[in-house]
Scaffold this motif. Structure first.
Motif, PDB file in Angstrom:
ATOM      1  N   ASP A 125       0.841  -1.194   0.000  1.00 41.62           N
ATOM      2  CA  ASP A 125       0.000   0.000   0.000  1.00 41.62           C
ATOM      3  C   ASP A 125       0.882   1.253   0.000  1.00 41.62           C
ATOM      4  O   ASP A 125       1.556   1.547   0.986  1.00 41.62           O
ATOM      5  N   VAL A 126       0.846   2.006  -1.091  1.00 44.37           N
ATOM      6  CA  VAL A 126       1.725   3.177  -1.227  1.00 44.37           C
ATOM      7  C   VAL A 126       1.277   4.349  -0.370  1.00 44.37           C
ATOM      8  O   VAL A 126       2.003   5.340  -0.246  1.00 44.37           O
ATOM      9  N   THR A 127       0.111   4.258   0.258  1.00 45.96           N
ATOM     10  CA  THR A 127      -0.323   5.338   1.150  1.00 45.96           C
ATOM     11  C   THR A 127       0.301   5.219   2.530  1.00 45.96           C
ATOM     12  O   THR A 127       0.200   6.150   3.341  1.00 45.96           O
ATOM     13  N   LEU A 128       0.951   4.075   2.802  1.00 42.55           N
ATOM     14  CA  LEU A 128       1.565   3.870   4.116  1.00 42.55           C
ATOM     15  C   LEU A 128       3.020   4.300   4.089  1.00 42.55           C
ATOM     16  O   LEU A 128       3.755   3.921   3.182  1.00 42.55           O
ATOM     17  N   ARG A 129       3.446   5.017   5.098  1.00 43.14           N
ATOM     18  CA  ARG A 129       4.851   5.418   5.199  1.00 43.14           C
ATOM     19  C   ARG A 129       5.626   4.531   6.156  1.00 43.14           C
ATOM     20  O   ARG A 129       6.821   4.714   6.391  1.00 43.14           O
ATOM     21  N   CYS A 130       4.953   3.554   6.763  1.00 47.47           N
ATOM     22  CA  CYS A 130       5.609   2.571   7.621  1.00 47.47           C
ATOM     23  C   CYS A 130       4.677   1.376   7.785  1.00 47.47           C
ATOM     24  O   CYS A 130       3.485   1.458   7.465  1.00 47.47           O
ATOM     25  N   ASN A 131       5.236   0.262   8.267  1.00 47.33           N
ATOM     26  CA  ASN A 131       4.458  -0.938   8.558  1.00 47.33           C
ATOM     27  C   ASN A 131       3.674  -1.464   7.361  1.00 47.33           C
ATOM     28  O   ASN A 131       2.671  -2.154   7.513  1.00 47.33           O
TER      29      ASN A 131
ATOM     30  N   ASP B  85       8.949   4.158  15.615  1.00 46.46           N
ATOM     31  CA  ASP B  85       7.769   4.811  16.178  1.00 46.46           C
ATOM     32  C   ASP B  85       6.619   3.821  16.157  1.00 46.46           C
ATOM     33  O   ASP B  85       5.761   3.842  15.294  1.00 46.46           O
ATOM     34  N   GLN B  86       6.578   2.901  17.132  1.00 45.82           N
ATOM     35  CA  GLN B  86       5.620   1.813  17.115  1.00 45.82           C
ATOM     36  C   GLN B  86       4.183   2.298  17.228  1.00 45.82           C
ATOM     37  O   GLN B  86       3.278   1.709  16.656  1.00 45.82           O
ATOM     38  N   GLY B  87       3.946   3.370  18.007  1.00 47.07           N
ATOM     39  CA  GLY B  87       2.585   3.866  18.132  1.00 47.07           C
ATOM     40  C   GLY B  87       2.047   4.349  16.806  1.00 47.07           C
ATOM     41  O   GLY B  87       0.931   4.039  16.407  1.00 47.07           O
ATOM     42  N   PHE B  88       2.872   5.101  16.079  1.00 48.21           N
ATOM     43  CA  PHE B  88       2.444   5.574  14.769  1.00 48.21           C
ATOM     44  C   PHE B  88       2.232   4.409  13.829  1.00 48.21           C
ATOM     45  O   PHE B  88       1.274   4.354  13.082  1.00 48.21           O
ATOM     46  N   SER B  89       3.142   3.429  13.881  1.00 49.37           N
ATOM     47  CA  SER B  89       3.071   2.294  12.979  1.00 49.37           C
ATOM     48  C   SER B  89       1.760   1.558  13.130  1.00 49.37           C
ATOM     49  O   SER B  89       1.075   1.242  12.164  1.00 49.37           O
ATOM     50  N   ALA B  90       1.394   1.243  14.374  1.00 50.59           N
ATOM     51  CA  ALA B  90       0.191   0.458  14.603  1.00 50.59           C
ATOM     52  C   ALA B  90      -1.049   1.206  14.159  1.00 50.59           C
ATOM     53  O   ALA B  90      -1.932   0.663  13.493  1.00 50.59           O
ATOM     54  N   SER B  91      -1.154   2.497  14.506  1.00 50.25           N
ATOM     55  CA  SER B  91      -2.340   3.245  14.141  1.00 50.25           C
ATOM     56  C   SER B  91      -2.468   3.420  12.643  1.00 50.25           C
ATOM     57  O   SER B  91      -3.543   3.330  12.070  1.00 50.25           O
ATOM     58  N   ALA B  92      -1.330   3.647  11.954  1.00 53.86           N
ATOM     59  CA  ALA B  92      -1.372   3.826  10.514  1.00 53.86           C
ATOM     60  C   ALA B  92      -1.795   2.549   9.820  1.00 53.86           C
ATOM     61  O   ALA B  92      -2.569   2.561   8.860  1.00 53.86           O
ATOM     62  N   THR B  93      -1.302   1.421  10.311  1.00 51.98           N
ATOM     63  CA  THR B  93      -1.615   0.152   9.666  1.00 51.98           C
ATOM     64  C   THR B  93      -3.064  -0.218   9.875  1.00 51.98           C
ATOM     65  O   THR B  93      -3.767  -0.589   8.927  1.00 51.98           O
ATOM     66  N   LEU B  94      -3.566  -0.146  11.095  1.00 53.79           N
ATOM     67  CA  LEU B  94      -4.943  -0.539  11.365  1.00 53.79           C
ATOM     68  C   LEU B  94      -5.921   0.364  10.639  1.00 53.79           C
ATOM     69  O   LEU B  94      -6.956  -0.082  10.174  1.00 53.79           O
TER      70      LEU B  94
ATOM     71  N   SER C 257      -5.524   1.562   7.767  1.00 50.37           N
ATOM     72  CA  SER C 257      -5.444   1.321   6.327  1.00 50.37           C
ATOM     73  C   SER C 257      -5.737  -0.109   5.937  1.00 50.37           C
ATOM     74  O   SER C 257      -5.718  -0.427   4.761  1.00 50.37           O
ATOM     75  N   THR C 258      -6.008  -0.981   6.890  1.00 54.34           N
ATOM     76  CA  THR C 258      -6.259  -2.386   6.582  1.00 54.34           C
ATOM     77  C   THR C 258      -7.721  -2.604   6.295  1.00 54.34           C
ATOM     78  O   THR C 258      -8.576  -2.253   7.105  1.00 54.34           O
ATOM     79  N   PRO C 259      -8.073  -3.184   5.135  1.00 52.98           N
ATOM     80  CA  PRO C 259      -9.475  -3.412   4.838  1.00 52.98           C
ATOM     81  C   PRO C 259     -10.092  -4.374   5.822  1.00 52.98           C
ATOM     82  O   PRO C 259      -9.472  -5.337   6.265  1.00 52.98           O
ATOM     83  N   ALA C 260     -11.353  -4.117   6.200  1.00 55.06           N
ATOM     84  CA  ALA C 260     -12.050  -5.003   7.123  1.00 55.06           C
ATOM     85  C   ALA C 260     -12.356  -6.324   6.443  1.00 55.06           C
ATOM     86  O   ALA C 260     -12.572  -6.390   5.236  1.00 55.06           O
ATOM     87  N   SER C 261     -12.369  -7.387   7.233  1.00 58.55           N
ATOM     88  CA  SER C 261     -12.702  -8.688   6.634  1.00 58.55           C
ATOM     89  C   SER C 261     -14.184  -8.727   6.342  1.00 58.55           C
ATOM     90  O   SER C 261     -14.992  -8.073   7.021  1.00 58.55           O
ATOM     91  N   PRO C 262     -14.591  -9.500   5.343  1.00 57.11           N
ATOM     92  CA  PRO C 262     -16.006  -9.572   4.979  1.00 57.11           C
ATOM     93  C   PRO C 262     -16.861 -10.093   6.134  1.00 57.11           C
ATOM     94  O   PRO C 262     -16.407 -10.926   6.891  1.00 57.11           O
TER      95      PRO C 262
END
Length: 222
Positions: A164-170, A206-215, A217-222
């Motif tokens: 995902d190119v919108t993510l800058r980490c994780n 920066d683990q706090g930023f990493s986790a929030s950015a990833t969650l 941007s992650t699509p929800a499961s069906p």
């Protein structure tokens, strides 16, 4: 291998990839707009060893650099290595042996030793003896359950697309979550097969930023 201003470390990273016990490989290094000597170092390697493929682009971020490398890759299996990390000589041979033993595996991820930071010298995961299959809840409960030093079948990339190119980490964590949601089995390999460098100036620190950015941007499961 994405690389941005990595001249201090990239020589060791490329050397670790080329000095594998399994020699039938290509090393695709993408210089993501570095302003230091990164490109000169990687170019020197490509002039000495034809297995090294150098790509240079304007700075677009780590996900875009990974995607360029994926598009250029030709192998049935794809392995990730960051420009400041190192593989043990048997990394690829060990991971591919797990695929042979577990043909349903889509991703095999390696245990590694931390270098630097508060966990210097420690394993990423506590020791265990046999490969173990991860489930989606394992990834959600433990962000580090899949290491960046992983090997995956080309079919994973073909099924879920690139990073995902919108993510800058994780971006790797989000990629593994998408793979798990798509039904690909992820297997942890017990043998430590790499050195994972922890640097205070890296985005992943920066683990706090990493986790929030990833969650976010992650699509929800069906």
């Amino acid at each position: 291998m994405p690389a941005f201003n990595a001249a201090t470390y990239i020589d060791d990273a490329i050397a670790s990839a080329l000095h594998q016990t399994m020699t039938d490989l290509e090393v695709i290094v993408v210089d993501d707009g570095s302003t230091d000597a990164t490109h000169a170092v990687m170019r020197a390697w490509s002039e000495r060893d034809p297995r090294v493929v150098c790509v240079r682009q304007a700075n677009r971020g780590i996900s875009a650099a990974r995607n360029v490398a994926l598009a250029r890759s030709r192998g049935r299996f794809i392995a990730l290595l960051d420009s400041d990390d190192e593989w043990a000589p048997g990394f690829l041979e060990t991971q591919l042996a797990v695929f042979a033993e577990q043909p349903d595996a889509g991703v095999v991820t390696a245990n590694v030793v931390h270098r630097g930071g508060s966990h210097d010298g420690e394993l990423m995961w506590p020791p265990f003896t046999h490969p173990r299959v991860l489930h989606l809840h394992d990834l959600l409960a433990h962000e580090t359950s899949v290491c960046i030093m992983s090997v995956f079948r080309r079919e994973v990339f073909e099924a879920i697309g690139g990073f995902d190119v919108t993510l800058r980490c994780n971006e790797d964590y989000q990629f593994w979550l998408r793979a798990a949601l798509a039904g690909f089995a992820i297997v942890q390999s017990p043998s430590p097969q790499g050195i994972y460098r922890r640097r205070p100036d890296s985005v992943s620190a920066d683990q706090g930023f990493s986790a929030s950015a990833t969650l976010a941007s992650t699509p929800a499961s069906p």
